[in-house]
Every structure is written in structure tokens, then in C-alpha cells.
Design a protein around this motif. Structure first.
Motif, PDB file in Angstrom:
ATOM      1  N   LEU A  21       0.817  -1.207   0.000  1.00 49.40           N
ATOM      2  CA  LEU A  21       0.000   0.000   0.000  1.00 49.40           C
ATOM      3  C   LEU A  21       0.852   1.258   0.000  1.00 49.40           C
ATOM      4  O   LEU A  21       0.527   2.246  -0.646  1.00 49.40           O
ATOM      5  CB  LEU A  21      -0.933   0.004   1.217  1.00 49.40           C
ATOM      6  CG  LEU A  21      -2.039  -1.042   1.196  1.00 49.40           C
ATOM      7  CD1 LEU A  21      -2.764  -1.048   2.532  1.00 49.40           C
ATOM      8  CD2 LEU A  21      -3.004  -0.799   0.064  1.00 49.40           C
ATOM      9  N   ALA A  22       1.972   1.221   0.717  1.00 52.47           N
ATOM     10  CA  ALA A  22       2.803   2.410   0.868  1.00 52.47           C
ATOM     11  C   ALA A  22       3.469   2.834  -0.429  1.00 52.47           C
ATOM     12  O   ALA A  22       3.605   4.013  -0.700  1.00 52.47           O
ATOM     13  CB  ALA A  22       3.869   2.171   1.944  1.00 52.47           C
ATOM     14  N   VAL A  23       3.902   1.890  -1.228  1.00 51.74           N
ATOM     15  CA  VAL A  23       4.612   2.250  -2.441  1.00 51.74           C
ATOM     16  C   VAL A  23       3.926   1.751  -3.701  1.00 51.74           C
ATOM     17  O   VAL A  23       4.518   1.712  -4.765  1.00 51.74           O
ATOM     18  CB  VAL A  23       6.085   1.754  -2.419  1.00 51.74           C
ATOM     19  CG1 VAL A  23       6.855   2.423  -1.325  1.00 51.74           C
ATOM     20  CG2 VAL A  23       6.174   0.252  -2.329  1.00 51.74           C
ATOM     21  N   PHE A  50      11.562  -4.625   4.882  1.00 50.76           N
ATOM     22  CA  PHE A  50      11.316  -3.490   4.002  1.00 50.76           C
ATOM     23  C   PHE A  50      11.246  -2.196   4.816  1.00 50.76           C
ATOM     24  O   PHE A  50      11.711  -1.148   4.377  1.00 50.76           O
ATOM     25  CB  PHE A  50      10.034  -3.707   3.199  1.00 50.76           C
ATOM     26  CG  PHE A  50       9.901  -2.772   2.050  1.00 50.76           C
ATOM     27  CD1 PHE A  50      10.573  -3.003   0.861  1.00 50.76           C
ATOM     28  CD2 PHE A  50       9.116  -1.641   2.139  1.00 50.76           C
ATOM     29  CE1 PHE A  50      10.463  -2.119  -0.211  1.00 50.76           C
ATOM     30  CE2 PHE A  50       8.991  -0.766   1.078  1.00 50.76           C
ATOM     31  CZ  PHE A  50       9.669  -1.007  -0.098  1.00 50.76           C
ATOM     32  N   GLU A  51      10.691  -2.292   6.007  1.00 50.93           N
ATOM     33  CA  GLU A  51      10.605  -1.127   6.895  1.00 50.93           C
ATOM     34  C   GLU A  51      12.007  -0.592   7.225  1.00 50.93           C
ATOM     35  O   GLU A  51      12.238   0.616   7.210  1.00 50.93           O
ATOM     36  CB  GLU A  51       9.867  -1.512   8.174  1.00 50.93           C
ATOM     37  CG  GLU A  51       9.637  -0.364   9.117  1.00 50.93           C
ATOM     38  CD  GLU A  51       8.808  -0.794  10.308  1.00 50.93           C
ATOM     39  OE1 GLU A  51       9.371  -1.500  11.185  1.00 50.93           O
ATOM     40  OE2 GLU A  51       7.625  -0.442  10.352  1.00 50.93           O
ATOM     41  N   ALA A  56      16.355   3.419   6.078  1.00 50.02           N
ATOM     42  CA  ALA A  56      17.718   3.730   5.641  1.00 50.02           C
ATOM     43  C   ALA A  56      17.735   4.631   4.411  1.00 50.02           C
ATOM     44  O   ALA A  56      18.590   5.509   4.284  1.00 50.02           O
ATOM     45  CB  ALA A  56      18.479   2.434   5.349  1.00 50.02           C
ATOM     46  N   VAL A  57      16.792   4.418   3.491  1.00 50.87           N
ATOM     47  CA  VAL A  57      16.826   5.123   2.218  1.00 50.87           C
ATOM     48  C   VAL A  57      16.087   6.468   2.255  1.00 50.87           C
ATOM     49  O   VAL A  57      16.438   7.390   1.530  1.00 50.87           O
ATOM     50  CB  VAL A  57      16.289   4.220   1.085  1.00 50.87           C
ATOM     51  CG1 VAL A  57      14.795   4.124   1.089  1.00 50.87           C
ATOM     52  CG2 VAL A  57      16.780   4.676  -0.264  1.00 50.87           C
ATOM     53  N   ARG A  58      15.079   6.588   3.095  1.00 43.78           N
ATOM     54  CA  ARG A  58      14.245   7.800   3.135  1.00 43.78           C
ATOM     55  C   ARG A  58      15.041   9.101   3.242  1.00 43.78           C
ATOM     56  O   ARG A  58      14.750  10.056   2.526  1.00 43.78           O
ATOM     57  CB  ARG A  58      13.253   7.716   4.298  1.00 43.78           C
ATOM     58  CG  ARG A  58      11.841   7.414   3.929  1.00 43.78           C
ATOM     59  CD  ARG A  58      11.298   8.471   3.035  1.00 43.78           C
ATOM     60  NE  ARG A  58      10.013   8.060   2.508  1.00 43.78           N
ATOM     61  CZ  ARG A  58       9.526   8.511   1.387  1.00 43.78           C
ATOM     62  NH1 ARG A  58      10.179   9.370   0.672  1.00 43.78           N
ATOM     63  NH2 ARG A  58       8.364   8.140   0.962  1.00 43.78           N
ATOM     64  N   PRO A  59      16.064   9.196   4.107  1.00 45.81           N
ATOM     65  CA  PRO A  59      16.815  10.448   4.204  1.00 45.81           C
ATOM     66  C   PRO A  59      17.528  10.830   2.903  1.00 45.81           C
ATOM     67  O   PRO A  59      17.923  11.977   2.724  1.00 45.81           O
ATOM     68  CB  PRO A  59      17.841  10.185   5.309  1.00 45.81           C
ATOM     69  CG  PRO A  59      17.278   9.060   6.101  1.00 45.81           C
ATOM     70  CD  PRO A  59      16.489   8.226   5.132  1.00 45.81           C
TER      71      PRO A  59
END
Length: 108
Positions: A21-23, A50-51, A56-59
Motif C-alpha cells: 500500500l505504501a509504495v 522493508f521497513e 535507511a533510504v528515506r533520508p
């Protein structure tokens, strides 16, 4: 991967549903059964959740994630995120699914 899948916990199922749902769902570039492959990797603890990968990738992503794919690159399990940055460009970022380390970034 030729492992027999064990019992899937409700937490893993809930996480998979949340991620989808998130992506907008996770695709695999070769059209295979990506969800089964990801579950097998997670059950064997060969990759981060995945969380954890998103954390890790969001920033490093300034914009909106529009697609995520799980694939193998040179034998390494990799998440490829496609996103639109704040200036409207479509970019890709590749993340080692075992460590959360960013492997490369490129313009789509």
C-alpha cells in the motif's frame, strides 16, 4: 531460492500488505513471484525488513517514491526505488537489501 517456505507470521503478512500500500506494490523486473522470493529471504533472515530499508533510504530521497522493485544484481539482493524528486525528475536509487547500503543512484 529453493527453500521450502515455513509458516508465515501475521506480522510478515501485515508488513507486506503495508509495503504494498505504501509504495503501490513491489514489482520484479523479470516478472517472477517477487512476494514469495522476498518472504523466503526474510524467513531466512538474509535481508533486512522493508521497513528497515525504507528507514535507511528515506533520508536520501527528496520526493515521492512511485515504485519499488526487488531484484538480483550480480548475486546481490537489491531494492530499486523509483521516485520523483522535488524538481520533477524521475530518479532511481538502488539499495543492498542485506545491509541497507545505497549502491547507486541514477536518472531514469
Amino acid at each position: 531460492m529453493n527453500k521450502t517456505p515455513g509458516i508465515v507470521s501475521m506480522g510478515v503478512v501485515a508488513l507486506a500488505a503495508t509495503v504494498a500500500l505504501a509504495v503501490g506494490g513491489i514489482a520484479r523486473s523479470d516478472g517472477g513471484d517477487e512476494h514469495q522470493e522476498v518472504l523466503e529471504y526474510r524467513q531466512s533472515r538474509d535481508i533486512l525488513s522493508f521497513e528497515e530499508i525504507l528507514k535507511a533510504v528515506r533520508p536520501n530521497i527528496e520526493g515521492e517514491i512511485i515504485e519499488a522493485e526487488f531484484e538480483q544484481e550480480d548475486g546481490i539482493p537489491v531494492y530499486e526505488f523509483k521516485y520523483i524528486d522535488t524538481s520533477g525528475r524521475v530518479l532511481k536509487i538502488y539499495v543492498d537489501a542485506r545491509t541497507g547500503k545505497i549502491l547507486k543512484q541514477e536518472t531514469d
